[in-house]
Design a protein around this motif. Structure first.
Motif, PDB file in Angstrom:
ATOM      1  N   TYR A 182      38.582  45.455 -69.233  1.00 42.32           N
ATOM      2  CA  TYR A 182      37.790  46.531 -69.852  1.00 42.32           C
ATOM      3  C   TYR A 182      36.321  46.128 -69.922  1.00 42.32           C
ATOM      4  O   TYR A 182      35.431  46.903 -69.547  1.00 42.32           O
ATOM      5  CB  TYR A 182      38.338  46.812 -71.250  1.00 42.32           C
ATOM      6  CG  TYR A 182      37.619  47.924 -71.987  1.00 42.32           C
ATOM      7  CD1 TYR A 182      37.844  49.255 -71.665  1.00 42.32           C
ATOM      8  CD2 TYR A 182      36.741  47.633 -73.027  1.00 42.32           C
ATOM      9  CE1 TYR A 182      37.192  50.276 -72.347  1.00 42.32           C
ATOM     10  CE2 TYR A 182      36.085  48.641 -73.719  1.00 42.32           C
ATOM     11  CZ  TYR A 182      36.313  49.961 -73.374  1.00 42.32           C
ATOM     12  OH  TYR A 182      35.664  50.969 -74.053  1.00 42.32           O
ATOM     13  N   SER A 183      36.064  44.918 -70.379  1.00 46.08           N
ATOM     14  CA  SER A 183      34.681  44.441 -70.514  1.00 46.08           C
ATOM     15  C   SER A 183      34.009  44.332 -69.152  1.00 46.08           C
ATOM     16  O   SER A 183      32.854  44.725 -68.981  1.00 46.08           O
ATOM     17  CB  SER A 183      34.658  43.085 -71.217  1.00 46.08           C
ATOM     18  OG  SER A 183      35.224  43.157 -72.504  1.00 46.08           O
ATOM     19  N   LEU A 237      33.402  47.987 -67.742  1.00 44.51           N
ATOM     20  CA  LEU A 237      32.464  48.788 -68.525  1.00 44.51           C
ATOM     21  C   LEU A 237      31.049  48.223 -68.464  1.00 44.51           C
ATOM     22  O   LEU A 237      30.068  48.968 -68.391  1.00 44.51           O
ATOM     23  CB  LEU A 237      32.923  48.860 -69.979  1.00 44.51           C
ATOM     24  CG  LEU A 237      32.216  49.887 -70.865  1.00 44.51           C
ATOM     25  CD1 LEU A 237      32.481  51.309 -70.361  1.00 44.51           C
ATOM     26  CD2 LEU A 237      32.671  49.762 -72.314  1.00 44.51           C
ATOM     27  N   CYS A 269      34.118  38.777 -79.570  1.00 41.92           N
ATOM     28  CA  CYS A 269      33.249  39.483 -78.627  1.00 41.92           C
ATOM     29  C   CYS A 269      31.936  38.735 -78.431  1.00 41.92           C
ATOM     30  O   CYS A 269      31.161  39.069 -77.538  1.00 41.92           O
ATOM     31  CB  CYS A 269      32.995  40.909 -79.072  1.00 41.92           C
ATOM     32  SG  CYS A 269      32.104  41.067 -80.621  1.00 41.92           S
ATOM     33  N   LEU A 297      36.182  45.726 -79.512  1.00 42.99           N
ATOM     34  CA  LEU A 297      36.299  46.994 -78.789  1.00 42.99           C
ATOM     35  C   LEU A 297      35.074  47.866 -78.986  1.00 42.99           C
ATOM     36  O   LEU A 297      34.494  48.367 -78.013  1.00 42.99           O
ATOM     37  CB  LEU A 297      37.557  47.738 -79.253  1.00 42.99           C
ATOM     38  CG  LEU A 297      37.807  49.100 -78.598  1.00 42.99           C
ATOM     39  CD1 LEU A 297      37.991  48.942 -77.090  1.00 42.99           C
ATOM     40  CD2 LEU A 297      39.021  49.778 -79.220  1.00 42.99           C
ATOM     41  N   TRP A 298      34.637  48.021 -80.231  1.00 45.74           N
ATOM     42  CA  TRP A 298      33.507  48.936 -80.438  1.00 45.74           C
ATOM     43  C   TRP A 298      32.200  48.355 -79.932  1.00 45.74           C
ATOM     44  O   TRP A 298      31.342  49.081 -79.414  1.00 45.74           O
ATOM     45  CB  TRP A 298      33.431  49.407 -81.881  1.00 45.74           C
ATOM     46  CG  TRP A 298      32.803  48.518 -82.902  1.00 45.74           C
ATOM     47  CD1 TRP A 298      33.445  47.764 -83.828  1.00 45.74           C
ATOM     48  CD2 TRP A 298      31.397  48.313 -83.138  1.00 45.74           C
ATOM     49  NE1 TRP A 298      32.536  47.087 -84.618  1.00 45.74           N
ATOM     50  CE2 TRP A 298      31.278  47.411 -84.227  1.00 45.74           C
ATOM     51  CE3 TRP A 298      30.225  48.788 -82.547  1.00 45.74           C
ATOM     52  CZ2 TRP A 298      30.048  46.970 -84.724  1.00 45.74           C
ATOM     53  CZ3 TRP A 298      28.997  48.354 -83.035  1.00 45.74           C
ATOM     54  CH2 TRP A 298      28.914  47.467 -84.115  1.00 45.74           C
ATOM     55  N   ARG A 299      32.034  47.033 -80.061  1.00 44.53           N
ATOM     56  CA  ARG A 299      30.791  46.439 -79.570  1.00 44.53           C
ATOM     57  C   ARG A 299      30.703  46.520 -78.043  1.00 44.53           C
ATOM     58  O   ARG A 299      29.650  46.852 -77.493  1.00 44.53           O
ATOM     59  CB  ARG A 299      30.671  44.992 -80.030  1.00 44.53           C
ATOM     60  CG  ARG A 299      30.225  44.841 -81.479  1.00 44.53           C
ATOM     61  CD  ARG A 299      29.827  43.405 -81.775  1.00 44.53           C
ATOM     62  NE  ARG A 299      29.417  43.221 -83.155  1.00 44.53           N
ATOM     63  CZ  ARG A 299      28.191  43.426 -83.617  1.00 44.53           C
ATOM     64  NH1 ARG A 299      27.241  43.843 -82.793  1.00 44.53           N
ATOM     65  NH2 ARG A 299      27.905  43.215 -84.891  1.00 44.53           N
ATOM     66  N   VAL A 300      31.787  46.199 -77.360  1.00 39.66           N
ATOM     67  CA  VAL A 300      31.778  46.257 -75.892  1.00 39.66           C
ATOM     68  C   VAL A 300      31.532  47.687 -75.430  1.00 39.66           C
ATOM     69  O   VAL A 300      30.771  47.937 -74.483  1.00 39.66           O
ATOM     70  CB  VAL A 300      33.103  45.708 -75.325  1.00 39.66           C
ATOM     71  CG1 VAL A 300      33.209  46.015 -73.826  1.00 39.66           C
ATOM     72  CG2 VAL A 300      33.201  44.203 -75.556  1.00 39.66           C
ATOM     73  N   THR A 301      32.166  48.645 -76.088  1.00 40.15           N
ATOM     74  CA  THR A 301      31.960  50.054 -75.735  1.00 40.15           C
ATOM     75  C   THR A 301      30.495  50.451 -75.943  1.00 40.15           C
ATOM     76  O   THR A 301      29.892  51.112 -75.091  1.00 40.15           O
ATOM     77  CB  THR A 301      32.876  50.952 -76.574  1.00 40.15           C
ATOM     78  OG1 THR A 301      34.245  50.569 -76.359  1.00 40.15           O
ATOM     79  CG2 THR A 301      32.695  52.405 -76.191  1.00 40.15           C
ATOM     80  N   ALA A 302      29.919  50.033 -77.069  1.00 38.59           N
ATOM     81  CA  ALA A 302      28.514  50.355 -77.345  1.00 38.59           C
ATOM     82  C   ALA A 302      27.596  49.724 -76.308  1.00 38.59           C
ATOM     83  O   ALA A 302      26.642  50.370 -75.831  1.00 38.59           O
ATOM     84  CB  ALA A 302      28.134  49.878 -78.747  1.00 38.59           C
ATOM     85  N   GLY A 309      28.374  48.992 -73.252  1.00 39.14           N
ATOM     86  CA  GLY A 309      28.579  49.694 -71.996  1.00 39.14           C
ATOM     87  C   GLY A 309      27.831  51.009 -71.952  1.00 39.14           C
ATOM     88  O   GLY A 309      27.203  51.361 -70.945  1.00 39.14           O
ATOM     89  N   VAL A 310      27.887  51.770 -73.045  1.00 41.94           N
ATOM     90  CA  VAL A 310      27.164  53.045 -73.122  1.00 41.94           C
ATOM     91  C   VAL A 310      25.660  52.812 -73.011  1.00 41.94           C
ATOM     92  O   VAL A 310      24.950  53.517 -72.287  1.00 41.94           O
ATOM     93  CB  VAL A 310      27.512  53.766 -74.439  1.00 41.94           C
ATOM     94  CG1 VAL A 310      26.598  54.986 -74.643  1.00 41.94           C
ATOM     95  CG2 VAL A 310      28.975  54.194 -74.442  1.00 41.94           C
TER      96      VAL A 310
END
Length: 254
Positions: free
Chosen positions: A154-155, A158, A192, A234-239, A241-242
């Protein structure tokens, strides 16, 4: 992995193996002994988060017997990333040329340290990887493997980071690499933290190399992994990536 091109690397300098601890009284003596046997020229820094089980006191006893063992006493449990950042700063202040991350529980085998240090002669950062050819895990339940593999995949996708084991914590850095990563801007405290440093290294153009390791599940003590740590990751990696995709669309530098 980044292409190191024709860059010429200087000598590594003296190495410091940083071992963060919280309630690792059962593990600290054997792991320090194994590190000292595997790389006798290296120094060890135990970064203890005021462990209630007396890990810090045991580390002090080891340091009193061996001038290549040092102890950094921290005020309390603040997370893996905070412990490593404190250890990095201590190592840089004391003029070490190589700084190594390694767990206290035996999951990272000290006998594999020479392989990481050898690879660092031609790299800026070396990652001990479970998910490259030759890497493997021992005695892990399947759900842990799925979480780890899934998190790395995922990381990687993304963030666009060409690293197979982006969440792994067995790493060797050149001092200059850490100094170029903007450590004062690193806020991630849990696991993370490893993803954060990896993405920063790639974005900064550093040459990152992965070498295979055998990761062994701890035999003594309790894992520090928790649902809160997984949610933070999860939320940090998603942030990240965005933010990265937004920067690309707007033509901004990462």
């Amino acid at each position: 992995m980044n292409d190191g091109g024709q860059r010429r690397y200087g000598p590594l300098g003296k190495a410091l193996v940083i071992i963060p601890t919280y309630n690792e009284a059962e593990n600290i003596e054997p792991i320090v002994a194994r590190v000292r046997a595997a790389v006798p020229e290296a120094h060890v820094l135990v970064a203890d988060d005021n462990s209630p089980d007396g890990t810090g006191k045991l580390a002090d006893e080891l340091a009193a017997q061996d001038d290549q063992v040092h102890v950094l006493h921290r005020k309390g449990k603040e997370g893996l990333g905070a412990a490593y950042l404190a250890g990095f700063r201590w190592g840089i202040e004391h003029d070490y040329g190589v700084l190594v991350e390694m767990d206290a529980d035996g999951s990272h085998q000290p006998e594999e340290l020479p392989r990481l240090l050898t690879a660092l002669k031609g790299a800026d950062l070396v990652l001990g990887s479970r998910w490259v050819p030759g890497g493997r895990i021992v005695n892990w339940p399947k759900y842990r493997e799925y979480i780890s593999r899934g998190g790395s995949t995922y990381s990687r996708l993304l963030l666009g980071v060409p690293i197979r084991d982006v969440t792994g914590g067995f790493r060797a850095f050149r001092r200059e690499t850490l100094e170029g990563l903007g450590l004062d801007e690193v806020a991630s405290a849990g696991y993370c933290f490893q993803v954060d440093l990896a993405r920063r290294a790639v974005a900064s153009g550093f040459h990152v190399v992965e070498v295979p390791i055998t990761f062994v599940e701890r035999e003594r003590g309790d894992s520090k992994m928790s649902n809160d740590i997984l949610v933070e990751a999860l939320w940090r990696v998603t942030a990240w990536g965005v933010e990265s995709r937004a920067n690309k669309l707007l033509g901004r530098k990462p």
